[in-house]
Write a protein that holds these residues in place. Structure first.
Motif, PDB file in Angstrom:
ATOM      1  N   THR A  24       0.816  -1.213   0.000  1.00 29.98           N
ATOM      2  CA  THR A  24       0.000   0.000   0.000  1.00 29.98           C
ATOM      3  C   THR A  24       0.847   1.259   0.000  1.00 29.98           C
ATOM      4  O   THR A  24       0.396   2.313  -0.408  1.00 29.98           O
ATOM      5  CB  THR A  24      -0.910   0.003   1.240  1.00 29.98           C
ATOM      6  OG1 THR A  24      -0.101  -0.161   2.409  1.00 29.98           O
ATOM      7  CG2 THR A  24      -1.902  -1.147   1.176  1.00 29.98           C
ATOM      8  N   GLU A  54       2.064  -2.174   6.946  1.00 27.81           N
ATOM      9  CA  GLU A  54       1.813  -3.080   5.822  1.00 27.81           C
ATOM     10  C   GLU A  54       1.719  -4.527   6.287  1.00 27.81           C
ATOM     11  O   GLU A  54       0.875  -5.297   5.820  1.00 27.81           O
ATOM     12  CB  GLU A  54       2.912  -2.925   4.768  1.00 27.81           C
ATOM     13  CG  GLU A  54       2.661  -3.764   3.526  1.00 27.81           C
ATOM     14  CD  GLU A  54       3.694  -3.529   2.454  1.00 27.81           C
ATOM     15  OE1 GLU A  54       4.098  -4.518   1.810  1.00 27.81           O
ATOM     16  OE2 GLU A  54       4.111  -2.375   2.257  1.00 27.81           O
ATOM     17  N   GLU A  92      -1.637  -5.046   8.041  1.00 27.00           N
ATOM     18  CA  GLU A  92      -2.683  -5.084   7.026  1.00 27.00           C
ATOM     19  C   GLU A  92      -2.694  -6.437   6.327  1.00 27.00           C
ATOM     20  O   GLU A  92      -3.760  -6.993   6.037  1.00 27.00           O
ATOM     21  CB  GLU A  92      -2.464  -3.971   6.004  1.00 27.00           C
ATOM     22  CG  GLU A  92      -2.805  -2.578   6.516  1.00 27.00           C
ATOM     23  CD  GLU A  92      -2.530  -1.510   5.477  1.00 27.00           C
ATOM     24  OE1 GLU A  92      -1.815  -1.816   4.481  1.00 27.00           O
ATOM     25  OE2 GLU A  92      -3.033  -0.379   5.645  1.00 27.00           O
ATOM     26  N   ASP A  93      -1.507  -6.978   6.074  1.00 26.79           N
ATOM     27  CA  ASP A  93      -1.400  -8.270   5.412  1.00 26.79           C
ATOM     28  C   ASP A  93      -2.048  -9.369   6.246  1.00 26.79           C
ATOM     29  O   ASP A  93      -2.722 -10.262   5.716  1.00 26.79           O
ATOM     30  CB  ASP A  93       0.082  -8.577   5.161  1.00 26.79           C
ATOM     31  CG  ASP A  93       0.287  -9.925   4.491  1.00 26.79           C
ATOM     32  OD1 ASP A  93      -0.546 -10.285   3.641  1.00 26.79           O
ATOM     33  OD2 ASP A  93       1.281 -10.595   4.796  1.00 26.79           O
ATOM     34  N   LEU A  97      -5.831  -8.961   5.832  1.00 24.75           N
ATOM     35  CA  LEU A  97      -6.254  -9.329   4.489  1.00 24.75           C
ATOM     36  C   LEU A  97      -6.165 -10.836   4.273  1.00 24.75           C
ATOM     37  O   LEU A  97      -7.010 -11.421   3.589  1.00 24.75           O
ATOM     38  CB  LEU A  97      -5.398  -8.588   3.453  1.00 24.75           C
ATOM     39  CG  LEU A  97      -5.665  -7.085   3.341  1.00 24.75           C
ATOM     40  CD1 LEU A  97      -4.592  -6.419   2.484  1.00 24.75           C
ATOM     41  CD2 LEU A  97      -7.042  -6.824   2.749  1.00 24.75           C
TER      42      LEU A  97
END
Length: 282
Positions: free
Chosen positions: A7, A151, A154-155, A158
């Motif tokens: 991102t 990040e 977030e991974d 997700l």
């Protein structure tokens, strides 16, 4: 390991050579645990790290156990990006599990089942993440360290949402009665992904990929949730018990500070009550 598109790009590469990747990762593992640091240095000394990318080298990244020697071996293709750091931390978790299990008498006792095979690796990604700052011997300046941690977290989220999509699709595939219909499979896959992965758009995958994807994705789901509970405990320990808003106490047995809600015992002292104890009566 599946990962989303980054991102936010880092301002500079985290390392310039495989040697630098190895040295910085060694510092990180030493901060996580002196035992992990020592085992990683053993891998360095015994040339059990094949990390650089070169012509003719096979693609991919993995950790393999050399059972006769009782040693792990890490293979990957590093090119100087954030994902390389994450991959080595991940495979390092597998390696430390291999060290811990190497004395089991049977090879089949040294590896967990599919539901837990990624627990050590995904936990290590989270346990090592606080030490990736250059001030701790890691890879990043303050700004890139912040971006890298965002990040990574977030991974994790997700990945869990994607696993939910795959699991729901598998359930539909075997219970709807329409699993043999190609068009119905495509429509169901798109509908389910739009439910769990809001904002996702794209073509459905080849149907031949779904069963393998189901097994692989599910193997990351339970470890993701389990490692996410181990991480806050590590943060509390690292900060001397200051990561929680519950007032600090000291364990009567170890005098260690802790901040969980148990009235008289810290997590390391919690034991199953004896059958004759008052708490088991009635």
């Amino acid at each position: 390991m599946w990962a989303p598109t980054p991102t936010a790009a880092l301002r500079s590469g985290p390392f310039e050579s495989a040697a630098q990747l190895i040295q910085s990762t060694s510092h990180v593992f030493e901060r996580v645990s002196p035992a992990c640091g020592a085992e990683f240095r053993t891998m360095m000394a015994e040339q059990l790290l094949d990390l650089d990318s070169r012509k003719g080298k096979a693609p991919g990244g993995y950790c393999e156990t050399l059972h006769y020697r009782g040693r792990p071996f890490i293979f990957m293709n590093a090119v100087g990006v954030l994902e390389d750091v994450s991959t080595l931390l991940h495979e390092g978790g597998h390696a430390f599990h291999a060290f811990a299990a190497r004395r089991q008498p049977l090879i089949w006792q040294r590896h967990p089942g599919l539901e837990m095979c990624e627990l050590a690796s995904m936990s290590m990604e989270l346990l090592a993440s606080p030490y990736l700052d250059r001030q701790d011997g890691g890879f990043f300046d303050t700004e890139d360290f912040r971006r890298a941690r965002i990040e990574h977290l977030e991974d994790v989220l997700l990945t869990l949402s994607h696993v939910a999509s795959v699991d729901a699709f598998q359930s539909w595939l075997y219970t709807s009665g329409e699993g043999g219909d190609r068009d119905a499979r495509d429509a169901a896959w798109l509908r389910i992904r739009s439910r769990f992965e809001r904002g996702w758009t794209g073509r459905a995958s080849n149907g031949n990929e779904w069963p393998a994807g189901t097994a692989s994705s599910t193997s990351f789901c339970t470890p993701s949730t389990t490692s996410s509970t181990a991480w806050p405990r590590s943060e509390r320990s690292r900060s001397g018990g200051t990561a929680c808003r519950i007032p600090a106490k000291r364990c009567a047995s170890t005098a260690r500070p802790w901040r969980l809600a148990q009235p008289d015992r810290c997590p390391s002292c919690i034991r199953r009550p004896e059958r004759n104890s008052p708490s088991m009566s009635g």
